[in-house]
Design a protein around this motif. Sequence first.
Motif, PDB file in Angstrom:
ATOM      1  N   GLN A  93       0.849  -1.183   0.000  1.00  0.00           N
ATOM      2  CA  GLN A  93       0.000   0.000   0.000  1.00  0.00           C
ATOM      3  C   GLN A  93       0.894   1.246   0.000  1.00  0.00           C
ATOM      4  N   PRO A  94       0.536   2.284  -0.759  1.00  0.00           N
ATOM      5  CA  PRO A  94       1.352   3.504  -0.774  1.00  0.00           C
ATOM      6  C   PRO A  94       1.425   4.161   0.611  1.00  0.00           C
ATOM      7  N   LEU A  95       2.627   4.480   1.034  1.00  0.00           N
ATOM      8  CA  LEU A  95       2.826   5.237   2.269  1.00  0.00           C
ATOM      9  C   LEU A  95       2.622   6.728   2.036  1.00  0.00           C
ATOM     10  N   HIS A  96       2.635   7.119   0.786  1.00  0.00           N
ATOM     11  CA  HIS A  96       2.593   8.530   0.402  1.00  0.00           C
ATOM     12  C   HIS A  96       2.078   8.571  -1.030  1.00  0.00           C
ATOM     13  N   HIS A  97       1.573   9.699  -1.457  1.00  0.00           N
ATOM     14  CA  HIS A  97       1.212   9.863  -2.869  1.00  0.00           C
ATOM     15  C   HIS A  97       2.435   9.623  -3.756  1.00  0.00           C
ATOM     16  N   ALA A  98       2.181   9.327  -5.015  1.00  0.00           N
ATOM     17  CA  ALA A  98       3.266   9.227  -5.981  1.00  0.00           C
ATOM     18  C   ALA A  98       3.967  10.580  -6.081  1.00  0.00           C
ATOM     19  N   ILE A  99       5.292  10.569  -6.009  1.00  0.00           N
ATOM     20  CA  ILE A  99       6.079  11.794  -6.148  1.00  0.00           C
ATOM     21  C   ILE A  99       6.430  11.917  -7.619  1.00  0.00           C
ATOM     22  N   MET A 100       5.891  12.942  -8.269  1.00  0.00           N
ATOM     23  CA  MET A 100       5.922  13.029  -9.724  1.00  0.00           C
ATOM     24  C   MET A 100       7.290  13.446 -10.275  1.00  0.00           C
ATOM     25  N   TYR A 101       7.558  13.007 -11.489  1.00  0.00           N
ATOM     26  CA  TYR A 101       8.801  13.373 -12.184  1.00  0.00           C
ATOM     27  C   TYR A 101       8.963  14.889 -12.273  1.00  0.00           C
ATOM     28  N   SER A 102       7.847  15.602 -12.338  1.00  0.00           N
ATOM     29  CA  SER A 102       7.863  17.052 -12.529  1.00  0.00           C
ATOM     30  C   SER A 102       7.959  17.825 -11.221  1.00  0.00           C
ATOM     31  N   ASP A 103       8.087  17.120 -10.109  1.00  0.00           N
ATOM     32  CA  ASP A 103       8.214  17.753  -8.803  1.00  0.00           C
ATOM     33  C   ASP A 103       9.641  18.258  -8.619  1.00  0.00           C
ATOM     34  N   GLY A 104       9.795  19.569  -8.450  1.00  0.00           N
ATOM     35  CA  GLY A 104      11.128  20.158  -8.356  1.00  0.00           C
ATOM     36  C   GLY A 104      11.691  20.242  -6.951  1.00  0.00           C
ATOM     37  N   ARG A 105      10.990  19.703  -5.967  1.00  0.00           N
ATOM     38  CA  ARG A 105      11.422  19.860  -4.580  1.00  0.00           C
ATOM     39  C   ARG A 105      12.706  19.090  -4.260  1.00  0.00           C
ATOM     40  N   SER A 106      13.077  18.130  -5.095  1.00  0.00           N
ATOM     41  CA  SER A 106      14.262  17.311  -4.821  1.00  0.00           C
ATOM     42  C   SER A 106      15.497  17.783  -5.592  1.00  0.00           C
ATOM     43  N   ALA A 107      15.507  19.042  -6.014  1.00  0.00           N
ATOM     44  CA  ALA A 107      16.636  19.563  -6.799  1.00  0.00           C
ATOM     45  C   ALA A 107      17.949  19.481  -6.024  1.00  0.00           C
ATOM     46  N   GLU A 108      17.921  19.842  -4.760  1.00  0.00           N
ATOM     47  CA  GLU A 108      19.148  19.829  -3.959  1.00  0.00           C
ATOM     48  C   GLU A 108      19.662  18.404  -3.777  1.00  0.00           C
ATOM     49  N   GLN A 109      18.743  17.465  -3.554  1.00  0.00           N
ATOM     50  CA  GLN A 109      19.146  16.060  -3.432  1.00  0.00           C
ATOM     51  C   GLN A 109      19.738  15.551  -4.744  1.00  0.00           C
ATOM     52  N   GLY A 110      19.165  15.998  -5.869  1.00  0.00           N
ATOM     53  CA  GLY A 110      19.677  15.585  -7.169  1.00  0.00           C
ATOM     54  C   GLY A 110      21.117  16.009  -7.380  1.00  0.00           C
ATOM     55  N   LYS A 111      21.444  17.227  -6.954  1.00  0.00           N
ATOM     56  CA  LYS A 111      22.817  17.720  -7.096  1.00  0.00           C
ATOM     57  C   LYS A 111      23.786  16.886  -6.263  1.00  0.00           C
ATOM     58  N   ARG A 112      23.371  16.551  -5.041  1.00  0.00           N
ATOM     59  CA  ARG A 112      24.236  15.743  -4.176  1.00  0.00           C
ATOM     60  C   ARG A 112      24.444  14.340  -4.750  1.00  0.00           C
ATOM     61  N   ILE A 113      23.365  13.765  -5.270  1.00  0.00           N
ATOM     62  CA  ILE A 113      23.457  12.420  -5.831  1.00  0.00           C
ATOM     63  C   ILE A 113      24.357  12.418  -7.063  1.00  0.00           C
ATOM     64  N   GLN A 114      24.235  13.450  -7.883  1.00  0.00           N
ATOM     65  CA  GLN A 114      25.077  13.520  -9.079  1.00  0.00           C
ATOM     66  C   GLN A 114      26.558  13.561  -8.697  1.00  0.00           C
ATOM     67  N   LYS A 115      26.902  14.352  -7.712  1.00  0.00           N
ATOM     68  CA  LYS A 115      28.302  14.423  -7.270  1.00  0.00           C
ATOM     69  C   LYS A 115      28.790  13.070  -6.765  1.00  0.00           C
ATOM     70  N   THR A 116      27.945  12.392  -6.026  1.00  0.00           N
ATOM     71  CA  THR A 116      28.303  11.070  -5.516  1.00  0.00           C
ATOM     72  C   THR A 116      28.468  10.079  -6.665  1.00  0.00           C
ATOM     73  N   ALA A 117      27.519  10.095  -7.601  1.00  0.00           N
ATOM     74  CA  ALA A 117      27.570   9.163  -8.735  1.00  0.00           C
ATOM     75  C   ALA A 117      28.821   9.369  -9.576  1.00  0.00           C
ATOM     76  N   LEU A 118      29.210  10.622  -9.768  1.00  0.00           N
ATOM     77  CA  LEU A 118      30.394  10.917 -10.580  1.00  0.00           C
ATOM     78  C   LEU A 118      31.663  10.323  -9.977  1.00  0.00           C
ATOM     79  N   ARG A 119      31.673  10.143  -8.669  1.00  0.00           N
ATOM     80  CA  ARG A 119      32.848   9.546  -8.021  1.00  0.00           C
ATOM     81  C   ARG A 119      32.886   8.029  -8.180  1.00  0.00           C
TER      82      ARG A 119
END
Length: 477
Positions: A93-119
């Motif tokens: 069962q969903p614990l939360h609504h679907a978080i949409m691809y177009s949701d910009g609230r995770s921009a800061e997390q995306g930047k951190r993940i990209q830096k980690t992935a590049l390493r």
Amino acid sequence: MRIYFIGIDIGTQGARVILVDQRGISIASASRSFVLDNRAREEQSPAVWWNACVELLDEILNGLAADFDKSAIQAVSVTSTSGTVIPLDVYNQPLHHAIMYSDGRSAEQGKRIQKTALRHVKDGYTGFNASSGISKMLWFMENYPQQRDGIALWVHASDYIVGKLSSVYNTTDYTNALKSGYDVADLKWPTYIIDELGLKKEWLQIVVPSGTVVGQLQEDLAIRWGLKEIEVVVGMTDGCASQVASGAVKPGDWNTTIGTTLVIKGVTRNQVIDPLGRLYSHRHPEGYWMPGGASNTGADWITIDFSSDILQWNQAAEKLIPTGKIAWPLLQEGERYPLSAPQARAIVPEQISKSELYAANLEGVACIERLAYESIEELSGEKIAAVYTAGGGSNSEVWLKIRAAVLNVPIYKCKAASGALGAAIMAASKTYYSSVTEAASYMTAIEKAIFPEIKLRAKYEAQYQQFKEKLKALNYL
């Protein structure tokens, strides 16, 4: 004997379901728009999606003629948006609504993940941003820490519908998993996701090639619709499903969709690594690669400035081509593909009539399209054999003629290239046919073929080289 397949497409605004036979001939289709609130670009209810699916399947399957052989319906598959994710509990069962691809609230997390992935990732996808599924997972963990212990599994939008159909939620496909961090080259979840980002291994799905059968239709649903327990096939992202529906599934095949923007997707034998990050590669179900990129250039300028009488503008352009003018109808500031130029501006020739500008803009978009394919050939070392095309821009006869001459390859206009058809093709690809290549060859149709006109090719070759020189002079290329 006719065999049938169901394709389900869950979009941002609504859902569509189609029933087709093994030749891709449509038997029935139905669609529903979602009733959305002002937060629909950020979150949506998966229950709304599933209710729409049930209503549409009720309409189609219960509305078939009394003599229709429902036992010949063999499989179903689903396509939906890339990067949309849902946390599920132990009861799926969903614990939360679907978080949409177009949701910009995770921009800061995306930047951190990209830096980690590049390493950690040498030759793979590292372009994580706010639209990536893994960015949303990390955002949810950080913003809803009290829910963390309740998470049993993260799934993508199409996986949720596959789960509701089959009770199998723990499996996804290559295309959905890419933006959740899955390494489609090594075919594994990288350890940094667990060791450095803090996700749990058990939250991550099993990843299989698109077209894989993951289960059978639940018995209560089979009874509801008068079906046997048909096979349920793992889903696919909407962009990849539309590419499959266009017929561009073999190495050397490419698809250009011209809508608001110009989107290019194709198939190569080798992985395409772009140091500039302009394009990235999905994994093809047969082990090939499906690189693609999206431009800021497209047909939006037509909607804004030339929509009053499009037939008139096309007729005028037919008499004016080749114009010999260098134009680029870039409405917004900056271009992302095929050139990375945040400072780029539109190129508008001086002393030009509106009819000439329309024709020159058609040529300019064709030049951007060729530039994209040139970069793909350089990066992949493989030749473009043919271009399949879809979208509103493919409805202009004169534009098709211009593009074929500029690209100097055949252009095949697709009869239908919907995500729902792509899902139906995936449903058939391993249940009736031996591969997606075979399924697409039988289930897609070409409305028309446009070959380069000899009298235009040489003139457009010279004009294209002038276009490139202009971009270099402006320091865009």
